[in-house]
Motif scaffolding. Structure first.
Motif, PDB file in Angstrom:
ATOM      1  N   THR A 159       0.976  -1.168   0.028  1.00 45.50           N
ATOM      2  CA  THR A 159      -0.078   0.014   0.150  1.00 45.50           C
ATOM      3  C   THR A 159       0.915   1.215   0.029  1.00 45.50           C
ATOM      4  O   THR A 159       1.870   1.373   0.889  1.00 45.50           O
ATOM      5  N   TYR A 160       0.547   2.153  -0.881  1.00 41.18           N
ATOM      6  CA  TYR A 160       1.353   3.501  -1.151  1.00 41.18           C
ATOM      7  C   TYR A 160       0.322   4.498  -1.161  1.00 41.18           C
ATOM      8  O   TYR A 160      -0.558   4.394  -1.707  1.00 41.18           O
ATOM      9  N   SER A 161       0.763   5.685  -0.448  1.00 44.01           N
ATOM     10  CA  SER A 161       0.121   6.778  -0.881  1.00 44.01           C
ATOM     11  C   SER A 161       1.141   7.769  -1.560  1.00 44.01           C
ATOM     12  O   SER A 161       1.981   8.434  -0.755  1.00 44.01           O
ATOM     13  N   ASN A 162       1.046   7.797  -2.937  1.00 48.25           N
ATOM     14  CA  ASN A 162       1.915   8.626  -3.766  1.00 48.25           C
ATOM     15  C   ASN A 162       1.233   9.389  -4.919  1.00 48.25           C
ATOM     16  O   ASN A 162       0.721   8.441  -5.703  1.00 48.25           O
ATOM     17  N   PRO A 163       1.041  10.527  -5.063  1.00 47.27           N
ATOM     18  CA  PRO A 163       0.217  11.126  -5.771  1.00 47.27           C
ATOM     19  C   PRO A 163       0.952  11.226  -7.279  1.00 47.27           C
ATOM     20  O   PRO A 163      -0.002  11.365  -8.286  1.00 47.27           O
ATOM     21  N   THR A 164       2.296  10.818  -7.223  1.00 49.11           N
ATOM     22  CA  THR A 164       2.680  10.645  -8.592  1.00 49.11           C
ATOM     23  C   THR A 164       2.465   9.354  -9.230  1.00 49.11           C
ATOM     24  O   THR A 164       2.394   9.255 -10.721  1.00 49.11           O
ATOM     25  N   LEU A 165       2.402   8.046  -8.693  1.00 51.89           N
ATOM     26  CA  LEU A 165       2.102   7.026  -9.113  1.00 51.89           C
ATOM     27  C   LEU A 165       0.722   6.520  -8.563  1.00 51.89           C
ATOM     28  O   LEU A 165       0.652   6.341  -7.266  1.00 51.89           O
ATOM     29  N   GLY A 166      -0.093   6.073  -9.226  1.00 48.75           N
ATOM     30  CA  GLY A 166      -1.527   5.829  -8.775  1.00 48.75           C
ATOM     31  C   GLY A 166      -2.044   4.459  -9.280  1.00 48.75           C
ATOM     32  O   GLY A 166      -3.052   4.313  -9.076  1.00 48.75           O
ATOM     33  N   LYS A 167      -1.440   3.755 -10.215  1.00 50.26           N
ATOM     34  CA  LYS A 167      -1.706   2.242 -10.661  1.00 50.26           C
ATOM     35  C   LYS A 167      -0.903   1.247 -10.544  1.00 50.26           C
ATOM     36  O   LYS A 167       0.222   1.435 -10.769  1.00 50.26           O
ATOM     37  N   GLU A 168      -1.562   0.219  -9.985  1.00 48.71           N
ATOM     38  CA  GLU A 168      -0.600  -0.866  -9.915  1.00 48.71           C
ATOM     39  C   GLU A 168      -0.475  -1.749 -10.972  1.00 48.71           C
ATOM     40  O   GLU A 168      -1.549  -2.020 -11.294  1.00 48.71           O
ATOM     41  N   VAL A 169       0.769  -2.264 -11.355  1.00 51.24           N
ATOM     42  CA  VAL A 169       1.112  -3.247 -12.104  1.00 51.24           C
ATOM     43  C   VAL A 169       1.588  -4.523 -11.805  1.00 51.24           C
ATOM     44  O   VAL A 169       2.580  -4.430 -11.067  1.00 51.24           O
ATOM     45  N   ALA A 170       1.102  -5.771 -11.923  1.00 49.40           N
ATOM     46  CA  ALA A 170       1.656  -6.737 -11.091  1.00 49.40           C
ATOM     47  C   ALA A 170       1.569  -8.006 -11.959  1.00 49.40           C
ATOM     48  O   ALA A 170       0.299  -8.174 -12.339  1.00 49.40           O
ATOM     49  N   TRP A 171       2.616  -8.529 -12.512  1.00 49.45           N
ATOM     50  CA  TRP A 171       2.394  -9.691 -13.585  1.00 49.45           C
ATOM     51  C   TRP A 171       3.746 -10.687 -13.345  1.00 49.45           C
ATOM     52  O   TRP A 171       4.789 -10.261 -13.323  1.00 49.45           O
ATOM     53  N   ASN A 172       3.109 -11.745 -13.140  1.00 50.50           N
ATOM     54  CA  ASN A 172       3.922 -13.031 -13.225  1.00 50.50           C
ATOM     55  C   ASN A 172       5.388 -12.562 -12.061  1.00 50.50           C
ATOM     56  O   ASN A 172       6.435 -13.007 -12.609  1.00 50.50           O
ATOM     57  N   GLY A 173       4.881 -12.115 -10.872  1.00 49.66           N
ATOM     58  CA  GLY A 173       6.193 -12.104  -9.901  1.00 49.66           C
ATOM     59  C   GLY A 173       6.570 -10.715  -9.589  1.00 49.66           C
ATOM     60  O   GLY A 173       7.205 -10.446  -8.570  1.00 49.66           O
ATOM     61  N   ILE A 174       6.428 -10.023 -10.705  1.00 51.25           N
ATOM     62  CA  ILE A 174       7.053  -8.448 -10.427  1.00 51.25           C
ATOM     63  C   ILE A 174       5.862  -7.411 -10.154  1.00 51.25           C
ATOM     64  O   ILE A 174       4.422  -7.861 -10.585  1.00 51.25           O
ATOM     65  N   ARG A 175       6.062  -6.446  -9.574  1.00 50.23           N
ATOM     66  CA  ARG A 175       5.011  -5.671  -8.952  1.00 50.23           C
ATOM     67  C   ARG A 175       5.579  -4.281  -8.673  1.00 50.23           C
ATOM     68  O   ARG A 175       6.635  -3.983  -8.084  1.00 50.23           O
ATOM     69  N   PHE A 176       4.670  -3.189  -9.079  1.00 50.54           N
ATOM     70  CA  PHE A 176       5.160  -1.653  -9.189  1.00 50.54           C
ATOM     71  C   PHE A 176       4.129  -0.891  -9.124  1.00 50.54           C
ATOM     72  O   PHE A 176       2.950  -1.322  -9.718  1.00 50.54           O
ATOM     73  N   LEU A 177       4.063   0.396  -8.983  1.00 43.37           N
ATOM     74  CA  LEU A 177       3.235   1.388  -9.473  1.00 43.37           C
ATOM     75  C   LEU A 177       3.583   2.365 -10.388  1.00 43.37           C
ATOM     76  O   LEU A 177       4.778   2.625 -10.330  1.00 43.37           O
ATOM     77  N   ILE A 234       9.558  10.125 -12.282  1.00 43.89           N
ATOM     78  CA  ILE A 234       8.529   9.154 -12.141  1.00 43.89           C
ATOM     79  C   ILE A 234       9.452   7.697 -11.749  1.00 43.89           C
ATOM     80  O   ILE A 234       9.021   6.835 -11.140  1.00 43.89           O
ATOM     81  N   ALA A 235      10.546   7.575 -12.427  1.00 41.32           N
ATOM     82  CA  ALA A 235      11.346   6.435 -12.285  1.00 41.32           C
ATOM     83  C   ALA A 235      11.877   5.951 -10.881  1.00 41.32           C
ATOM     84  O   ALA A 235      11.781   5.092 -10.395  1.00 41.32           O
ATOM     85  N   THR A 236      12.165   7.191 -10.062  1.00 41.13           N
ATOM     86  CA  THR A 236      12.712   7.194  -8.940  1.00 41.13           C
ATOM     87  C   THR A 236      11.282   6.427  -7.945  1.00 41.13           C
ATOM     88  O   THR A 236      11.561   5.616  -6.983  1.00 41.13           O
ATOM     89  N   HIS A 237      10.172   7.251  -8.075  1.00 45.13           N
ATOM     90  CA  HIS A 237       9.220   6.788  -7.402  1.00 45.13           C
ATOM     91  C   HIS A 237       8.724   5.359  -7.598  1.00 45.13           C
ATOM     92  O   HIS A 237       8.418   4.293  -6.806  1.00 45.13           O
ATOM     93  N   LEU A 238       8.834   4.935  -8.984  1.00 47.14           N
ATOM     94  CA  LEU A 238       8.488   3.660  -9.431  1.00 47.14           C
ATOM     95  C   LEU A 238       9.378   2.617  -8.854  1.00 47.14           C
ATOM     96  O   LEU A 238       9.007   1.622  -8.394  1.00 47.14           O
ATOM     97  N   LEU A 239      10.612   2.862  -8.855  1.00 47.16           N
ATOM     98  CA  LEU A 239      11.690   1.916  -8.488  1.00 47.16           C
ATOM     99  C   LEU A 239      11.489   1.872  -6.911  1.00 47.16           C
ATOM    100  O   LEU A 239      11.475   0.662  -6.404  1.00 47.16           O
ATOM    101  N   ALA A 240      11.190   2.778  -6.095  1.00 49.88           N
ATOM    102  CA  ALA A 240      10.990   2.543  -4.678  1.00 49.88           C
ATOM    103  C   ALA A 240       9.472   1.518  -4.373  1.00 49.88           C
ATOM    104  O   ALA A 240       9.608   0.999  -3.526  1.00 49.88           O
ATOM    105  N   SER A 241       8.706   1.594  -5.268  1.00 45.16           N
ATOM    106  CA  SER A 241       7.580   0.711  -5.151  1.00 45.16           C
ATOM    107  C   SER A 241       7.760  -0.873  -5.667  1.00 45.16           C
ATOM    108  O   SER A 241       6.765  -1.720  -5.673  1.00 45.16           O
ATOM    109  N   PHE A 242       8.907  -0.870  -6.492  1.00 43.45           N
ATOM    110  CA  PHE A 242       9.043  -2.398  -7.306  1.00 43.45           C
ATOM    111  C   PHE A 242       9.266  -3.505  -6.027  1.00 43.45           C
ATOM    112  O   PHE A 242       9.926  -3.359  -5.152  1.00 43.45           O
ATOM    113  N   GLN A 243       8.809  -4.557  -6.467  1.00 43.81           N
ATOM    114  CA  GLN A 243       8.817  -5.844  -5.884  1.00 43.81           C
ATOM    115  C   GLN A 243       9.228  -6.921  -6.748  1.00 43.81           C
ATOM    116  O   GLN A 243       8.500  -6.797  -8.011  1.00 43.81           O
TER     117      GLN A 243
END
Length: 298
Positions: free
Chosen positions: A2-20, A136-145
């Motif tokens: 769960t993230y609260s980040n106005p820059t990134l608002g949509k989750e993408v999760a596909w076959n093991g990876i996950r990010f906003l 955007i890349a900075t915030h996205l990388l912070a959400s990456f799993q």
């Protein structure tokens, strides 16, 4: 996650990876271990990942990339230090960063390796004179799993979301107008998630019971109508000892002696969802219910 980040608002999760990602970014291309995201039809991000069986070196991977890009006329690729704003985000990975450019477009990328799940990931962000993705890349990388923390793999792609136990493997997938299909397998089981739409069109000339019978290949006599989380739905439970059609169907499919199918209508989303599980052994009902509970349209 769960993230609260106005820059990134949509989750993408596909076959093991996950990010906003930003809401405006859409999936342009998809593979079992590949995603290309686009903004207004232009590529903005590419990500590839794979499980590593032996040893792995991000630096060696980058060397291979550099050798490959040397063959592409007009492209320059070079190793760069990890940006300071990324350091805390990648401290648990082995990693190496790079940049590249042509006459019209460039980008920054990173190769990550997680020793915990043995996943190698190559992620790169595209930039041109009118578009920059650095913030955007900075915030996205912070959400990456790259691996789940609770044994449940998240799947959020296009307009569907699900949670599947991590011992299931993606066998195949289909994303076509009107129908999405994800097929998973593990020893003894095959499980399929369906999403159909628009439901109002599909149910215009046939009711839910008739549609479920047609899509699952099960006679209406073997189906039961019921409420599923407050929605109209249909259930079927087939096993080798069933009377009638269920028994005949499974005798013709000796590798799948047991089956459970469910379809339900999401009126507010104008979608039909379905889950089918077949197995050589009795269906794990708590597992089936859990998958149905988390499968939704967004």
């Amino acid at each position: 996650m769960t993230y609260s980040n106005p820059t990134l608002g949509k989750e993408v999760a596909w076959n093991g990876i996950r990010f906003l990602s930003p809401v405006a970014w859409e999936i342009g291309k998809i593979g079992k271990h590949y995603l290309m995201l686009e903004d207004e039809g232009e590529p903005v991000m590419e990500i590839k990942w794979r499980k590593i069986k032996g040893t792995f070196s991000p630096r060696a991977q980058l060397q291979r990339l550099m050798a490959l890009h040397k063959k592409k006329q007009g492209m320059t690729l070079k190793k760069i230090p990890v940006p300071a704003r990324w350091e805390n985000m990648v401290e648990h990975y082995q990693c190496v960063c790079f940049s590249w450019h042509t006459e019209t477009i460039g980008g920054i990328g990173i190769v990550l390796y997680c020793s915990h799940c043995r996943t190698s990931t190559l992620m790169q962000f595209f930039q041109d004179k009118t578009r920059t993705t650095e913030n955007i890349a900075t915030h996205l990388l912070a959400s990456f799993q790259d691996h789940p923390k609770n044994g449940q793999v998240a799947w959020t792609i296009f307009d569907i979301t699900a949670k599947i136990p991590d011992d299931f493997e993606l066998l195949r997938y289909r994303f076509e107008p009107g129908v999405y299909e994800l097929v998973f397998t593990r020893k003894g089981y095959e499980m399929t998630l369906y999403r159909w739409g628009p439901a109002s069109i599909l149910l215009r000339e046939r009711d839910l019971l008739h549609h479920a019978s047609n899509m699952f290949g099960i006679p209406q006599a073997d189906l039961t109508t019921k409420k599923i989380n407050g929605h109209d739905g249909v259930d079927a439970n087939i096993f080798l000892g069933s009377d009638g059609w269920g028994r005949i169907t499974n005798l013709l499919r000796p590798k799948r002696q047991f089956g459970r199918s469910r379809m339900w209508l999401l009126e507010d989303k104008n979608r039909l969802l379905g889950v089918k599980m077949d197995g050589k052994q009795p269906i794990d009902l708590p597992l089936f219910e859990q998958v149905c509970h988390y499968f939704d349209s967004i």
